[in-house]
Scaffold this active site. Structure first.
Site, PDB file in Angstrom:
ATOM      1  N   TYR A 131       0.852  -1.189   0.000  1.00 29.62           N
ATOM      2  CA  TYR A 131       0.000   0.000   0.000  1.00 29.62           C
ATOM      3  C   TYR A 131       0.890   1.241   0.000  1.00 29.62           C
ATOM      4  O   TYR A 131       2.035   1.214   0.467  1.00 29.62           O
ATOM      5  CB  TYR A 131      -0.931   0.004   1.213  1.00 29.62           C
ATOM      6  CG  TYR A 131      -2.088  -0.959   1.107  1.00 29.62           C
ATOM      7  CD1 TYR A 131      -3.360  -0.514   0.770  1.00 29.62           C
ATOM      8  CD2 TYR A 131      -1.916  -2.317   1.351  1.00 29.62           C
ATOM      9  CE1 TYR A 131      -4.439  -1.401   0.687  1.00 29.62           C
ATOM     10  CE2 TYR A 131      -2.979  -3.214   1.268  1.00 29.62           C
ATOM     11  CZ  TYR A 131      -4.239  -2.745   0.934  1.00 29.62           C
ATOM     12  OH  TYR A 131      -5.298  -3.620   0.848  1.00 29.62           O
ATOM     13  N   GLU A 132       0.340   2.314  -0.525  1.00 28.41           N
ATOM     14  CA  GLU A 132       1.091   3.552  -0.755  1.00 28.41           C
ATOM     15  C   GLU A 132       1.727   4.136   0.504  1.00 28.41           C
ATOM     16  O   GLU A 132       2.723   4.852   0.436  1.00 28.41           O
ATOM     17  CB  GLU A 132       0.130   4.577  -1.373  1.00 28.41           C
ATOM     18  CG  GLU A 132       0.763   5.864  -1.838  1.00 28.41           C
ATOM     19  CD  GLU A 132      -0.279   6.805  -2.428  1.00 28.41           C
ATOM     20  OE1 GLU A 132      -0.044   8.022  -2.388  1.00 28.41           O
ATOM     21  OE2 GLU A 132      -1.324   6.328  -2.921  1.00 28.41           O
ATOM     22  N   SER A 133       1.179   3.814   1.660  1.00 33.60           N
ATOM     23  CA  SER A 133       1.684   4.360   2.917  1.00 33.60           C
ATOM     24  C   SER A 133       3.023   3.771   3.342  1.00 33.60           C
ATOM     25  O   SER A 133       3.599   4.205   4.337  1.00 33.60           O
ATOM     26  CB  SER A 133       0.657   4.138   4.027  1.00 33.60           C
ATOM     27  OG  SER A 133       0.251   2.770   4.057  1.00 33.60           O
ATOM     28  N   GLY A 134       3.523   2.774   2.603  1.00 32.86           N
ATOM     29  CA  GLY A 134       4.826   2.201   2.922  1.00 32.86           C
ATOM     30  C   GLY A 134       4.754   0.835   3.569  1.00 32.86           C
ATOM     31  O   GLY A 134       5.765   0.326   4.052  1.00 32.86           O
TER      32      GLY A 134
END
Length: 252
Positions: free
Chosen positions: A53-56
């Site tokens: 996911y984009e949040s890392g």
């Protein structure tokens, strides 16, 4: 609404999207329908799917569907958590992610995605959430799968704004722009499955879901939709897939 088939159109779409994923893949997951499909795949036929996911959060396996990319369950169940710049600079941009799973507010005949505005950019009718990481996902993943409900408002001849490039204005456009990935390889909807024509890159109907006709799909498309001469039927969900999906979405 549950149809005579015993499942809803959204359930059919989600299961069909999950089938696009395998255990060998690294998948960059968008929130919403793409996230539901990816998590379903993890819990059924693709237990080795590596979700990012984009949040890392890398290799996350959330117990419940995340409400956003910042949902704590993603970090709690991840193999590791890295910075957002590392996600993009090390994992995404060099082409290390097999597939990006995206949604859309508008998508045009060449699979260009709009998540920015409806109407004129300077005076929009609706201002949408915006790009997030979608442009980079569309540019750099080895391939992109789009999961979106189909209607003439969403499937338009030309997007009001191109947030994430699909196939531009047709064949050769991605290469001209220097984009690394193959772009959208399929668009999975609540009516069927579309793929870009190998020669023109225009979206073409290749599969119909149960109970749906070609006329239904054409009525929900804002351009004269091409249909594959080898039009197939989408495999229907199994009882296990529906059970897992309903547990995920709170419908059990």
């Amino acid at each position: 609404m549950t149809t005579a088939t015993g499942y809803t159109a959204d359930e059919m779409m989600t299961v069909a999207a999950a089938h696009a994923l395998t255990s060998e893949m690294a998948c960059f997951v968008g929130i919403g329908l793409p996230s539901t499909a990816a998590n379903l795949a993890c819990r059924t036929h693709a237990p080795g799917l590596w979700m990012i996911y984009e949040s890392g959060t890398l290799g996350t396996r959330p117990d419940t569907l995340p409400l956003s990319i910042g949902d704590g369950v993603l970090a709690e169940t991840a193999d590791t958590v890295v910075s957002v710049p590392e996600v993009f600079n090390y994992w995404l941009q060099p082409g290390r992610i097999d597939v990006g799973f995206l949604g859309a507010a508008q998508i045009d005949r060449y699979a260009n995605i709009n998540t920015t505005v409806i109407g004129d950019y300077t005076d929009p009718k609706v201002r949408l959430p915006g790009a997030g990481g979608a442009p980079e996902i569309a540019a750099s993943c080895r391939e992109v799968v789009v999961v979106v409900r189909q209607s003439a408002r969403t499937f338009v001849d030309r997007a009001d704004f191109v947030t994430s490039v699909g196939h531009g204005r047709g064949a050769g456009e991605r290469e001209r722009l220097g984009l690394r990935g193959a772009g959208p390889t399929r668009v999975i909807t609540d009516l069927g499955v579309l793929k870009p024509d190998p020669a023109t890159r225009e979206l073409t109907l290749v599969q119909l879901h149960a109970g749906v006709t070609v006329d239904d799909v054409r009525a929900a498309t804002g351009w004269e939709l091409a249909v594959s001469p080898e039009l197939a039927s989408t495999p229907e969900p199994t009882a296990e897939e529906l059970s897992v999906l309903r547990s995920l979405t709170g419908r059990d």
